[in-house]
Design an enzyme around this catalytic site. Structure first.
Site, mmCIF file in Angstrom:
data_model
loop_
_atom_site.group_PDB
_atom_site.id
_atom_site.type_symbol
_atom_site.label_atom_id
_atom_site.label_comp_id
_atom_site.label_asym_id
_atom_site.label_seq_id
_atom_site.Cartn_x
_atom_site.Cartn_y
_atom_site.Cartn_z
ATOM 1 N N HIS A 3 0.853 -1.208 0.000
ATOM 2 C CA HIS A 3 0.000 0.000 0.000
ATOM 3 C C HIS A 3 0.886 1.255 0.000
ATOM 4 O O HIS A 3 0.622 2.213 -0.715
ATOM 5 C CB HIS A 3 -0.870 0.056 1.264
ATOM 6 C CG HIS A 3 -1.875 -1.043 1.399
ATOM 7 N ND1 HIS A 3 -2.004 -1.796 2.535
ATOM 8 C CD2 HIS A 3 -2.826 -1.500 0.540
ATOM 9 C CE1 HIS A 3 -2.990 -2.681 2.374
ATOM 10 N NE2 HIS A 3 -3.501 -2.519 1.182
ATOM 11 N N LYS A 27 -15.595 -8.603 4.836
ATOM 12 C CA LYS A 27 -14.411 -9.008 5.609
ATOM 13 C C LYS A 27 -14.632 -8.798 7.097
ATOM 14 O O LYS A 27 -15.350 -7.889 7.499
ATOM 15 C CB LYS A 27 -13.193 -8.187 5.157
ATOM 16 C CG LYS A 27 -12.764 -8.459 3.743
ATOM 17 C CD LYS A 27 -11.564 -7.611 3.377
ATOM 18 C CE LYS A 27 -11.134 -7.816 1.936
ATOM 19 N NZ LYS A 27 -10.155 -6.810 1.505
ATOM 20 N N ARG A 71 -2.380 -6.220 -8.383
ATOM 21 C CA ARG A 71 -1.152 -6.998 -8.191
ATOM 22 C C ARG A 71 -1.025 -8.087 -9.236
ATOM 23 O O ARG A 71 0.033 -8.349 -9.761
ATOM 24 C CB ARG A 71 -1.148 -7.638 -6.797
ATOM 25 C CG ARG A 71 -1.023 -6.638 -5.684
ATOM 26 C CD ARG A 71 -1.405 -7.238 -4.365
ATOM 27 N NE ARG A 71 -2.797 -7.676 -4.404
ATOM 28 C CZ ARG A 71 -3.469 -8.118 -3.352
ATOM 29 N NH1 ARG A 71 -2.869 -8.216 -2.187
ATOM 30 N NH2 ARG A 71 -4.730 -8.487 -3.457
ATOM 31 N N SER A 78 -2.706 -8.020 2.914
ATOM 32 C CA SER A 78 -2.943 -7.879 4.353
ATOM 33 C C SER A 78 -3.325 -9.233 4.948
ATOM 34 O O SER A 78 -2.920 -9.567 6.062
ATOM 35 C CB SER A 78 -4.060 -6.868 4.610
ATOM 36 O OG SER A 78 -3.681 -5.600 4.140
HETATM 37 O O1 PNS Z 1 -9.350 -3.096 0.625
HETATM 38 P P1 PNS Z 1 -10.667 -3.628 0.134
HETATM 39 O O2 PNS Z 1 -11.394 -4.313 1.262
HETATM 40 O O3 PNS Z 1 -10.523 -4.503 -1.082
HETATM 41 O O4 PNS Z 1 -11.532 -2.357 -0.313
HETATM 42 C C1 PNS Z 1 -12.846 -2.485 -0.787
HETATM 43 C C2 PNS Z 1 -13.565 -1.122 -0.719
HETATM 44 C C3 PNS Z 1 -13.516 -0.589 0.691
HETATM 45 C C4 PNS Z 1 -12.887 -0.160 -1.651
HETATM 46 C C5 PNS Z 1 -15.043 -1.361 -1.179
HETATM 47 O O5 PNS Z 1 -15.620 -2.346 -0.374
HETATM 48 C C6 PNS Z 1 -15.866 -0.071 -1.110
HETATM 49 O O6 PNS Z 1 -15.753 0.772 -1.970
HETATM 50 N N1 PNS Z 1 -16.691 0.087 -0.044
HETATM 51 C C7 PNS Z 1 -17.523 1.259 0.150
HETATM 52 C C8 PNS Z 1 -19.006 0.966 -0.150
HETATM 53 C C9 PNS Z 1 -19.278 1.092 -1.639
HETATM 54 O O7 PNS Z 1 -19.191 2.134 -2.244
HETATM 55 N N2 PNS Z 1 -19.636 -0.073 -2.252
HETATM 56 C C10 PNS Z 1 -19.889 -0.169 -3.674
HETATM 57 C C11 PNS Z 1 -18.613 -0.470 -4.421
HETATM 58 S S1 PNS Z 1 -18.874 -0.679 -6.137
#
Ligand code: PNS
Length: 163
Positions: free
Chosen positions: A19, A43, A92, A130
């Site tokens: 990150h 998660k 990645r 992570s």
């Molecule tokens: O690090 P991650 O867990 O892969 O991140 C995922 C994240 C937080 C970017 C995604 O879950 C997100 O955008 N959550 C906010 C809610 C939202 O907007 N959901 C619709 C996504 S298309």
């Protein structure tokens, strides 16, 4: 010159050197990068959101144009509030692509002004995640090469109690 703000969203549970590599690269391309932490419903996090925020804040402290924030609700709504049009995501490997493409297209559907920019990490970080780091730490392995010192310390503290 107008500000060019990018949001780097994620759960960052915890923030890793992968990150940080992306944040360092992005901080040279944008006037401001906002590392935006949230809870991903899919998660079950090891660190509470506030713990993750504090770790991320310490880890990015040397980058003056990088801010750490937390948000809830839709990412595109948060981006709008921060006056950002760019979402950064790390890619990645091919295995990341399907999920990332789906999110990028959905976010664009929700707000057509939003662009997702995929960035690749330094090659030596392509295998970092992570989840793997948490597993290594839980099993007593050495995570020093993969995370900033504050995170290494926090992981030790977490798992000493649990073992
Ligand atoms: O690090 P991650 O867990 O892969 O991140 C995922 C994240 C937080 C970017 C995604 O879950 C997100 O955008 N959550 C906010 C809610 C939202 O907007 N959901 C619709 C996504 S298309």
């Amino acid at each position: 010159m107008s500000e060019l703000i990018a949001i780097y969203p994620g759960s960052f549970d915890p923030i890793t050197n992968g990150h940080l590599d992306l944040i360092r690269r992005a901080s040279r391309m944008f006037t401001k990068v906002v590392v935006a932490l949230t809870d991903n419903n899919d998660k079950n996090p090891l660190f509470k959101l506030e713990e993750r925020r504090q770790l991320a804040e310490k880890a990015v402290a040397k980058h003056k144009n990088v801010e750490v924030d937390v948000f809830s609700g839709l990412l595109v709504a948060y981006a709008g509030k921060k006056k950002a049009r760019v979402l950064l995501r790390g890619l990645r490997a091919v295995s990341d692509f399907e999920y990332e493409l789906q999110m990028a297209l959905m976010n664009r559907n929700l707000d057509r002004r939003i662009e997702t920019l995929f960035m690749t990490p330094k090659d030596s970080y392509t295998y970092l995640s992570s989840s793997l780091i948490k597993e290594i730490a839980r099993l007593g392995g050495n995570v020093k090469p993969f995370v900033p010192p504050v995170v290494e310390k926090a992981l030790k503290k977490k798992f000493i109690r649990h073992r």
